[in-house]
Design a protein around this motif. Sequence first.
Motif, PDB file in Angstrom:
ATOM      1  N   PHE A  38      24.020  34.976 -30.096  1.00 39.51           N
ATOM      2  CA  PHE A  38      24.429  33.802 -29.330  1.00 39.51           C
ATOM      3  C   PHE A  38      25.892  33.505 -29.619  1.00 39.51           C
ATOM      4  CE2 PHE A  38      19.857  33.253 -30.124  1.00 39.51           C
ATOM      5  CZ  PHE A  38      19.401  33.150 -28.808  1.00 39.51           C
ATOM      6  N   ALA A  39      26.713  33.584 -28.584  1.00 43.34           N
ATOM      7  CA  ALA A  39      28.136  33.288 -28.743  1.00 43.34           C
ATOM      8  C   ALA A  39      28.318  31.800 -29.036  1.00 43.34           C
ATOM      9  CB  ALA A  39      28.889  33.672 -27.474  1.00 43.34           C
ATOM     10  N   ASP A  40      29.340  31.453 -29.794  1.00 42.77           N
ATOM     11  CA  ASP A  40      29.578  30.062 -30.144  1.00 42.77           C
ATOM     12  C   ASP A  40      29.891  29.222 -28.916  1.00 42.77           C
ATOM     13  OD1 ASP A  40      29.155  30.656 -32.776  1.00 42.77           O
ATOM     14  OD2 ASP A  40      31.265  30.709 -33.339  1.00 42.77           O
ATOM     15  N   ASP A  41      29.266  28.066 -28.836  1.00 45.25           N
ATOM     16  CA  ASP A  41      29.469  27.135 -27.735  1.00 45.25           C
ATOM     17  C   ASP A  41      30.796  26.394 -27.945  1.00 45.25           C
ATOM     18  OD1 ASP A  41      28.631  25.711 -25.398  1.00 45.25           O
ATOM     19  OD2 ASP A  41      28.102  24.010 -26.677  1.00 45.25           O
ATOM     20  N   PRO A  42      31.735  26.450 -26.991  1.00 45.38           N
ATOM     21  CA  PRO A  42      33.063  25.833 -27.189  1.00 45.38           C
ATOM     22  C   PRO A  42      33.034  24.366 -27.599  1.00 45.38           C
ATOM     23  CG  PRO A  42      33.107  27.286 -25.291  1.00 45.38           C
ATOM     24  CD  PRO A  42      31.675  27.215 -25.733  1.00 45.38           C
ATOM     25  N   PRO A  43      32.196  23.494 -26.995  1.00 50.09           N
ATOM     26  CA  PRO A  43      32.191  22.099 -27.461  1.00 50.09           C
ATOM     27  C   PRO A  43      31.780  21.956 -28.931  1.00 50.09           C
ATOM     28  CG  PRO A  43      31.175  22.254 -25.297  1.00 50.09           C
ATOM     29  CD  PRO A  43      31.370  23.655 -25.782  1.00 50.09           C
ATOM     30  N   GLN A  44      30.891  22.833 -29.398  1.00 45.99           N
ATOM     31  CA  GLN A  44      30.492  22.768 -30.796  1.00 45.99           C
ATOM     32  C   GLN A  44      31.567  23.336 -31.716  1.00 45.99           C
ATOM     33  OE1 GLN A  44      27.915  21.017 -31.766  1.00 45.99           O
ATOM     34  NE2 GLN A  44      27.544  20.608 -29.595  1.00 45.99           N
ATOM     35  N   VAL A  45      32.334  24.284 -31.227  1.00 46.70           N
ATOM     36  CA  VAL A  45      33.479  24.783 -31.993  1.00 46.70           C
ATOM     37  C   VAL A  45      34.495  23.656 -32.171  1.00 46.70           C
ATOM     38  CG1 VAL A  45      35.413  26.404 -32.002  1.00 46.70           C
ATOM     39  CG2 VAL A  45      33.148  27.178 -31.272  1.00 46.70           C
ATOM     40  N   ASP A  46      34.710  22.882 -31.103  1.00 47.84           N
ATOM     41  CA  ASP A  46      35.611  21.729 -31.196  1.00 47.84           C
ATOM     42  C   ASP A  46      35.063  20.691 -32.175  1.00 47.84           C
ATOM     43  OD1 ASP A  46      37.293  22.876 -29.343  1.00 47.84           O
ATOM     44  OD2 ASP A  46      36.469  21.765 -27.632  1.00 47.84           O
ATOM     45  N   ASN A  47      33.758  20.501 -32.158  1.00 50.12           N
ATOM     46  CA  ASN A  47      33.123  19.574 -33.100  1.00 50.12           C
ATOM     47  C   ASN A  47      33.348  20.030 -34.537  1.00 50.12           C
ATOM     48  OD1 ASN A  47      31.386  17.468 -34.024  1.00 50.12           O
ATOM     49  ND2 ASN A  47      29.645  18.873 -34.039  1.00 50.12           N
ATOM     50  N   LEU A  48      33.252  21.328 -34.777  1.00 52.55           N
ATOM     51  CA  LEU A  48      33.484  21.876 -36.110  1.00 52.55           C
ATOM     52  C   LEU A  48      34.946  21.701 -36.534  1.00 52.55           C
ATOM     53  CD1 LEU A  48      32.128  23.413 -38.444  1.00 52.55           C
ATOM     54  CD2 LEU A  48      32.807  25.541 -37.323  1.00 52.55           C
ATOM     55  N   LYS A  49      35.873  21.921 -35.600  1.00 48.49           N
ATOM     56  CA  LYS A  49      37.296  21.728 -35.909  1.00 48.49           C
ATOM     57  C   LYS A  49      37.576  20.270 -36.273  1.00 48.49           C
ATOM     58  CE  LYS A  49      39.037  25.499 -33.005  1.00 48.49           C
ATOM     59  NZ  LYS A  49      39.820  25.833 -31.773  1.00 48.49           N
ATOM     60  N   ASP A  50      36.930  19.358 -35.553  1.00 44.24           N
ATOM     61  CA  ASP A  50      37.093  17.939 -35.856  1.00 44.24           C
ATOM     62  C   ASP A  50      36.568  17.633 -37.263  1.00 44.24           C
ATOM     63  OD1 ASP A  50      37.583  15.074 -34.955  1.00 44.24           O
ATOM     64  OD2 ASP A  50      35.436  14.979 -35.421  1.00 44.24           O
ATOM     65  N   PHE A  51      35.457  18.261 -37.627  1.00 45.41           N
ATOM     66  CA  PHE A  51      34.895  18.094 -38.971  1.00 45.41           C
ATOM     67  C   PHE A  51      35.885  18.564 -40.025  1.00 45.41           C
ATOM     68  CE2 PHE A  51      32.392  20.388 -42.329  1.00 45.41           C
ATOM     69  CZ  PHE A  51      31.957  19.277 -43.018  1.00 45.41           C
ATOM     70  N   TYR A  52      36.481  19.724 -39.818  1.00 46.63           N
ATOM     71  CA  TYR A  52      37.454  20.247 -40.781  1.00 46.63           C
ATOM     72  C   TYR A  52      38.691  19.344 -40.868  1.00 46.63           C
ATOM     73  CZ  TYR A  52      34.833  24.628 -41.241  1.00 46.63           C
ATOM     74  OH  TYR A  52      33.866  25.562 -41.511  1.00 46.63           O
TER      75      TYR A  52
END
Length: 461
Positions: free
Chosen positions: A289-303
Amino acid sequence: MHSPSDRDKTFRSASRSRLLIVQLATVALVGGCLRDGATTAVPLVIVVSGDTDGWIVPCGCASRQSGGLPRRGAFLRKLREKADVIAVDVGGAAAGTSDYERLRFETTLRGEHTMQAAAHNIGASEAALGAEYLRKVAASCGVPLISTNLRDNSGKPVASPLHVVSVGGRRVAILGILSETSVPKALRALSPRRAVLDVLASSQEDYDVTILLAYAPESELHELARSLPEVDAVVGGPTGQPIPPTPVGPTLLISATNQGKFLACLEATAGAETTSPWQGRIVELTDEFADDPPQVDNLKDFYNRLKQHDFASDQFGLVDPIGAAPDDYRVAGTETCRECHVADTKLWQHSQHAHAWSSLEEKGGHVDPQCQQCHTTGYGHKGGFRSVVQSPDRIDVGCESCHGPSLSHVRDPAVHTPRAGSVHHTCITCHDHENSPHFDPTSYWKQIRHGETTVTREGNP
């Protein structure tokens, strides 16, 4: 549909289950669920995650690790192309109560909100955060929290006891319970079975399907499924490993668990003579499953939030407190080892241990304390790594990561380091099955073999 006037007459039996199959199929065809001119009904799929335990993303230390919000988002996005989807979580998303672990939990809820999650059941780790915090975080993150049996000390429900979701003309009632064995002292719990029956009997809502999210031990899940034929499915966790779909009378039992690596999927069946109107499957969130872009953005916000906080190693419970250790039980730093152990230090410089921090920076995980533990020297010890800002000279896996805080040895070489660095004990702290599934002490030791020649402070053998 159920209604308050006839609910007592419609508690399920095998015949009612078969009737419900026909009802769901009819609703799908008549209720406006045809998509793009298709001649078949759009299926209804309920997707349940659970027991995430703070793992919003696989750590990435090993290949083919499963789980993570980006993959969950990708799975749901693809599924919604061909089905009506209701996404819910059975609970157990938090990993602790510190500010850092709350931030991870809030990131999980924000991710679920982006995934259009309909409800999140309060599990044991959520309950430990307290009623007041849970109410605030539910409002700020936008995900409805539910709990059918939890009460605060004043007797007030901690969250909504029932949530009805309407998708494609079909209405699904979602309830959630926490085992009485897992309730913290600050909260109270009603009997799960009694609470479910009372809420169903008093509800003014109409619905076609009833799903119970149950954060409880496996034995308790089986008992709930056996004693509650009024619900169509009991979805549980934490059970260590997922439970495949298992009919228990007219009720289907299934479990999603293990750090969010698996999803439980329930799909309404039609046109078949089955005991349960549902068929289920377990989906593992692998790297297919390729990473979902909105969740990648959510992860970046977390970092980014982690970078702003710069959490220190003693601000949360990731390491055990040292207690009354001697003053010289302190990390001295790899540079102090170089003075005597020249050859060993050169070997270390060419090892992956010496570049452990850069591997984190490439992924952005260097700001995450959960990753820092295994990519720094002396995490949580006096003189060891505290945070990115406070201790930049304690990055990478240095000598004292294996040998222990060694200031006393630096002051007097006759004093041995606290640990010999046995690969059978020390290394598996980080090279565990999750992060290093193919760890073999013998072969790994060959890559870092050292210490076989005694060297004096002047560097002479």
